[in-house]
Design a protein around this motif. Sequence first.
Motif, PDB file in Angstrom:
ATOM      1  N   GLU A 126       0.832  -1.213   0.000  1.00 47.14           N
ATOM      2  CA  GLU A 126       0.000   0.000   0.000  1.00 47.14           C
ATOM      3  C   GLU A 126       0.864   1.260   0.000  1.00 47.14           C
ATOM      4  O   GLU A 126       0.653   2.183  -0.767  1.00 47.14           O
ATOM      5  CB  GLU A 126      -0.902  -0.024   1.227  1.00 47.14           C
ATOM      6  CG  GLU A 126      -2.233   0.641   0.972  1.00 47.14           C
ATOM      7  CD  GLU A 126      -3.220   0.226   2.042  1.00 47.14           C
ATOM      8  OE1 GLU A 126      -3.563   1.107   2.834  1.00 47.14           O
ATOM      9  OE2 GLU A 126      -3.599  -0.963   2.081  1.00 47.14           O
ATOM     10  N   ILE A 127       1.845   1.268   0.888  1.00 41.26           N
ATOM     11  CA  ILE A 127       2.811   2.381   0.898  1.00 41.26           C
ATOM     12  C   ILE A 127       4.191   1.767   0.693  1.00 41.26           C
ATOM     13  O   ILE A 127       4.589   0.857   1.430  1.00 41.26           O
ATOM     14  CB  ILE A 127       2.776   3.149   2.233  1.00 41.26           C
ATOM     15  CG1 ILE A 127       1.358   3.683   2.468  1.00 41.26           C
ATOM     16  CG2 ILE A 127       3.783   4.301   2.229  1.00 41.26           C
ATOM     17  CD1 ILE A 127       1.156   4.328   3.813  1.00 41.26           C
ATOM     18  N   GLY A 128       4.896   2.245  -0.294  1.00 43.19           N
ATOM     19  CA  GLY A 128       6.168   1.621  -0.654  1.00 43.19           C
ATOM     20  C   GLY A 128       7.308   2.010   0.266  1.00 43.19           C
ATOM     21  O   GLY A 128       7.154   2.781   1.218  1.00 43.19           O
ATOM     22  N   CYS A 129       8.495   1.486  -0.040  1.00 45.65           N
ATOM     23  CA  CYS A 129       9.703   1.808   0.721  1.00 45.65           C
ATOM     24  C   CYS A 129      10.100   3.253   0.425  1.00 45.65           C
ATOM     25  O   CYS A 129       9.884   3.745  -0.695  1.00 45.65           O
ATOM     26  CB  CYS A 129      10.824   0.856   0.318  1.00 45.65           C
ATOM     27  SG  CYS A 129      10.341  -0.882   0.358  1.00 45.65           S
ATOM     28  N   SER A 130      10.734   3.896   1.385  1.00 45.31           N
ATOM     29  CA  SER A 130      10.966   5.346   1.302  1.00 45.31           C
ATOM     30  C   SER A 130      11.770   5.773   0.076  1.00 45.31           C
ATOM     31  O   SER A 130      11.617   6.874  -0.415  1.00 45.31           O
ATOM     32  CB  SER A 130      11.715   5.806   2.550  1.00 45.31           C
ATOM     33  OG  SER A 130      13.052   5.322   2.503  1.00 45.31           O
ATOM     34  N   PHE A 131      12.649   4.895  -0.399  1.00 42.23           N
ATOM     35  CA  PHE A 131      13.624   5.300  -1.416  1.00 42.23           C
ATOM     36  C   PHE A 131      13.193   4.949  -2.839  1.00 42.23           C
ATOM     37  O   PHE A 131      13.826   5.336  -3.805  1.00 42.23           O
ATOM     38  CB  PHE A 131      14.959   4.578  -1.155  1.00 42.23           C
ATOM     39  CG  PHE A 131      14.793   3.076  -1.224  1.00 42.23           C
ATOM     40  CD1 PHE A 131      14.929   2.393  -2.419  1.00 42.23           C
ATOM     41  CD2 PHE A 131      14.444   2.345  -0.097  1.00 42.23           C
ATOM     42  CE1 PHE A 131      14.740   1.026  -2.492  1.00 42.23           C
ATOM     43  CE2 PHE A 131      14.241   0.972  -0.160  1.00 42.23           C
ATOM     44  CZ  PHE A 131      14.395   0.323  -1.362  1.00 42.23           C
ATOM     45  N   CYS A 132      12.104   4.182  -2.989  1.00 43.37           N
ATOM     46  CA  CYS A 132      11.855   3.480  -4.250  1.00 43.37           C
ATOM     47  C   CYS A 132      10.997   4.298  -5.214  1.00 43.37           C
ATOM     48  O   CYS A 132       9.997   4.905  -4.817  1.00 43.37           O
ATOM     49  CB  CYS A 132      11.182   2.136  -3.952  1.00 43.37           C
ATOM     50  SG  CYS A 132      10.875   1.162  -5.424  1.00 43.37           S
ATOM     51  N   THR A 133      11.384   4.285  -6.485  1.00 42.42           N
ATOM     52  CA  THR A 133      10.647   5.043  -7.507  1.00 42.42           C
ATOM     53  C   THR A 133       9.514   4.223  -8.131  1.00 42.42           C
ATOM     54  O   THR A 133       8.667   4.784  -8.826  1.00 42.42           O
ATOM     55  CB  THR A 133      11.588   5.500  -8.645  1.00 42.42           C
ATOM     56  OG1 THR A 133      12.296   4.355  -9.125  1.00 42.42           O
ATOM     57  CG2 THR A 133      12.569   6.550  -8.158  1.00 42.42           C
ATOM     58  N   GLU A 134       9.500   2.909  -7.890  1.00 41.09           N
ATOM     59  CA  GLU A 134       8.506   2.066  -8.583  1.00 41.09           C
ATOM     60  C   GLU A 134       7.056   2.478  -8.271  1.00 41.09           C
ATOM     61  O   GLU A 134       6.242   2.607  -9.184  1.00 41.09           O
ATOM     62  CB  GLU A 134       8.761   0.585  -8.236  1.00 41.09           C
ATOM     63  CG  GLU A 134       7.900  -0.424  -8.973  1.00 41.09           C
ATOM     64  CD  GLU A 134       8.109  -0.463 -10.495  1.00 41.09           C
ATOM     65  OE1 GLU A 134       9.124   0.052 -10.981  1.00 41.09           O
ATOM     66  OE2 GLU A 134       7.221  -1.000 -11.183  1.00 41.09           O
ATOM     67  N   PRO A 135       6.717   2.742  -6.983  1.00 41.15           N
ATOM     68  CA  PRO A 135       5.320   3.125  -6.719  1.00 41.15           C
ATOM     69  C   PRO A 135       4.942   4.460  -7.349  1.00 41.15           C
ATOM     70  O   PRO A 135       3.758   4.741  -7.538  1.00 41.15           O
ATOM     71  CB  PRO A 135       5.262   3.230  -5.185  1.00 41.15           C
ATOM     72  CG  PRO A 135       6.428   2.468  -4.672  1.00 41.15           C
ATOM     73  CD  PRO A 135       7.478   2.585  -5.722  1.00 41.15           C
ATOM     74  N   LEU A 136       5.936   5.298  -7.679  1.00 38.74           N
ATOM     75  CA  LEU A 136       5.624   6.589  -8.298  1.00 38.74           C
ATOM     76  C   LEU A 136       5.234   6.423  -9.760  1.00 38.74           C
ATOM     77  O   LEU A 136       4.585   7.278 -10.356  1.00 38.74           O
ATOM     78  CB  LEU A 136       6.846   7.532  -8.278  1.00 38.74           C
ATOM     79  CG  LEU A 136       7.566   7.757  -6.952  1.00 38.74           C
ATOM     80  CD1 LEU A 136       8.779   8.635  -7.154  1.00 38.74           C
ATOM     81  CD2 LEU A 136       6.602   8.394  -5.964  1.00 38.74           C
ATOM     82  N   LYS A 137       5.681   5.319 -10.343  1.00 37.98           N
ATOM     83  CA  LYS A 137       5.533   5.168 -11.794  1.00 37.98           C
ATOM     84  C   LYS A 137       4.209   4.538 -12.185  1.00 37.98           C
ATOM     85  O   LYS A 137       3.628   4.903 -13.189  1.00 37.98           O
ATOM     86  CB  LYS A 137       6.675   4.301 -12.337  1.00 37.98           C
ATOM     87  CG  LYS A 137       8.037   4.932 -12.197  1.00 37.98           C
ATOM     88  CD  LYS A 137       9.110   3.965 -12.676  1.00 37.98           C
ATOM     89  CE  LYS A 137      10.488   4.512 -12.400  1.00 37.98           C
ATOM     90  NZ  LYS A 137      11.528   3.509 -12.552  1.00 37.98           N
ATOM     91  N   HIS A 138       3.786   3.533 -11.434  1.00 41.81           N
ATOM     92  CA  HIS A 138       2.633   2.755 -11.896  1.00 41.81           C
ATOM     93  C   HIS A 138       1.784   2.280 -10.725  1.00 41.81           C
ATOM     94  O   HIS A 138       2.302   2.016  -9.650  1.00 41.81           O
ATOM     95  CB  HIS A 138       3.082   1.473 -12.617  1.00 41.81           C
ATOM     96  CG  HIS A 138       4.284   1.625 -13.474  1.00 41.81           C
ATOM     97  ND1 HIS A 138       4.225   2.160 -14.729  1.00 41.81           N
ATOM     98  CD2 HIS A 138       5.578   1.314 -13.265  1.00 41.81           C
ATOM     99  CE1 HIS A 138       5.435   2.163 -15.244  1.00 41.81           C
ATOM    100  NE2 HIS A 138       6.273   1.665 -14.394  1.00 41.81           N
TER     101      HIS A 138
END
Length: 493
Positions: free
Chosen positions: A200-212
Motif C-alpha cells: 500500500e505504501i512503498g519503501c521510502s527510497f523506491c521510484t517504482e510506486p511513483l511510476k505505476h
Amino acid sequence: MTDKTTILDCYTDEPAGLGVPPFVGVWPRYVAGLHERQPMYLAIDDLRWLRYRECVPQAVIDPPVGRTHIEAMNHTRSPDEIRRVLQEADPLVVIAGVQTPGKYLSARPGTLREVNKLLASLSLRKVLTGPVLTGGTQVRGGLRPQLPQAGDYEELRPFVFDSYEQLQPHALRGAGLIAQMPNMANRIVEIETGRGCPREIGCSFCTEPLKHAVQWRNADHIVEEVRTLMGLGARAFRLGKQSCIYSYESGDPQKIETLLSRLAALKPAVLHLDNANPAMVDAHRTELFVKYLTPGSTAAMGVESFDPKVAGANNLNCTFEMAFEAIRTVNRIGGFRGENGCHALLPGVNILLGLAGETPDTLECNFAALKCLLDEGLLVRRINIRQVVPFPGTALYEQAGQKYLRMNRRHYPAWIERVRREIDMPMLERLFPVGTVLSDLCSEVHNGGTTFLRQIGSYPILVAVPERLALGERFDVRVTGVLPRSLTAERIR
Ligand code: SF4
C-alpha cells in the motif's frame, strides 16, 4: 512523411527492470513498437565510438594490452554508418534512467550530461524518455540525481499505457529491434510480468510506486512475447521487470505455475528470475521456480537493512525474521547444484546505505546479520551493497535527502571491505569450492593478460582466467580460488 525515428539507448537500471548489456531492457523494444516502421537503433556506445574514431582513427575496442573499452564495446555499427543514421534521425529518441546504479562489467550507461555533450555539434530534434522522467538518473550511488534541463530536449515524452492489452502490440512489434543489437547470442532479454508495487505504501527510497499502479501481465501476453523473441534468435530470458516475482498475480501458485510451465515448454537456454519480496517467499512457490527455471538463478531480496529502526523509518518490506525465513526456504529447496555447476536457485541480499535513521550501529547490525547467515551455513549468492540515491518524489527525498549519507559516508568503505573479506569470501568458498566446474561461460572483457567471464543469467559469478581468450565465446572452467567478489579459474574447454 516517412518515420525516421531513431532510438538512442543509454541503458536503464530500475528497482524493477534492467537494460544494461548483456541485458536487453524493455524500454527500447516498447518504444520501437510504437512505430509502424521499425526505428533505427543506436546505443550510447555508438556516440562514444564515433568520437573515439574521429580523435584516434586507429582506435580499437579491445587493444592487445590493457583493458577492453567497455564504454564503446556494444556499438552497433561502423563510424560511417553511425554518422549516416544520426544525419537522418528525426527525431532522436533518447532512452535513459539509472535509478539503482550498480557496477557493470561490459557496458557503461550514458548520463544526461554525456549525451548532451556528445550530441552538441549535431542539429537534431531530440526527445527524452525512459525512467529518467520519473525522478531523474544517477549512475553513481550516494550522489544527487541528474534531472533533464529545459532546453536540452524538444520534448519530454513519457511512455505510458493503461493496460497490458494496450501494450501487447507494441511489445510484439518492438521485439524486432533486437535484430539491430550486437552480440545477441550472449544477451539476456528482460521480460515484464507486472508493474507497480503491491504494498500500500512503498519503501521510502523506491521510484517504482511513483511510476505505476499495480498490474500483472497475463501469461498469454508474456508467452507470446517470449515466443516472438525466440523466433528472432533470443535464447536467454529473465523474469525481471516486476517488483516481486513471488507476488505475480497476487502470488497465486496456479497462475505462477501456468506461466512458468508454458515458458519452460518453449525451451529457452536460460530462464531466470529477479526481485523477490521475502515476505512473499514460501515453500510452494519456491518449488515451482526451482522446477521450471534453469539453474543458477538468484532471487534478489531487497532486505535493504537489518536494523529494525531503519526498517521502520523507511517502511521497508520485511523484518529480520522474515528475511531469514525466506533465505532458509530458498536454500532448502533451491540449494542443490545444477548441470551448469551453479545451485538451482539461491537468495541474493540487497543492502542499502544512507537510509533515514541510519547510524554507525546500523552498519554493525547489518554486519551481525550477514555473519549469522554465514554461521548458520546458509548460501547467499551475492550481497549487493549500494548507497542510496534520493530521487525527487520519494519519501526519502522529502524527509531526509542526503542527510544520512553525509553523516555516515565516512564509515562505508571500511565496512564494505569488511563484508567483502569476512562474509563474501568464505561464502564464495562455500558456493564454489576449488575444483568446481562451471560450464558455458561467456568471455566478456580483458584486463591485461586476464579474461573475465560469466555465465548468462540473473547474477552470474564473475570468473577471472589468467589467459587472453577470444571475446564473445563460450568456455567451461574449473575454479582455482576466490577473490572478494569473484573467482579465479582455469579454462578446461
Ligand atoms: S517493495 Fe519496496 S523496493 Fe520493492 S517495489 Fe515496493 S517500494 Fe519498491
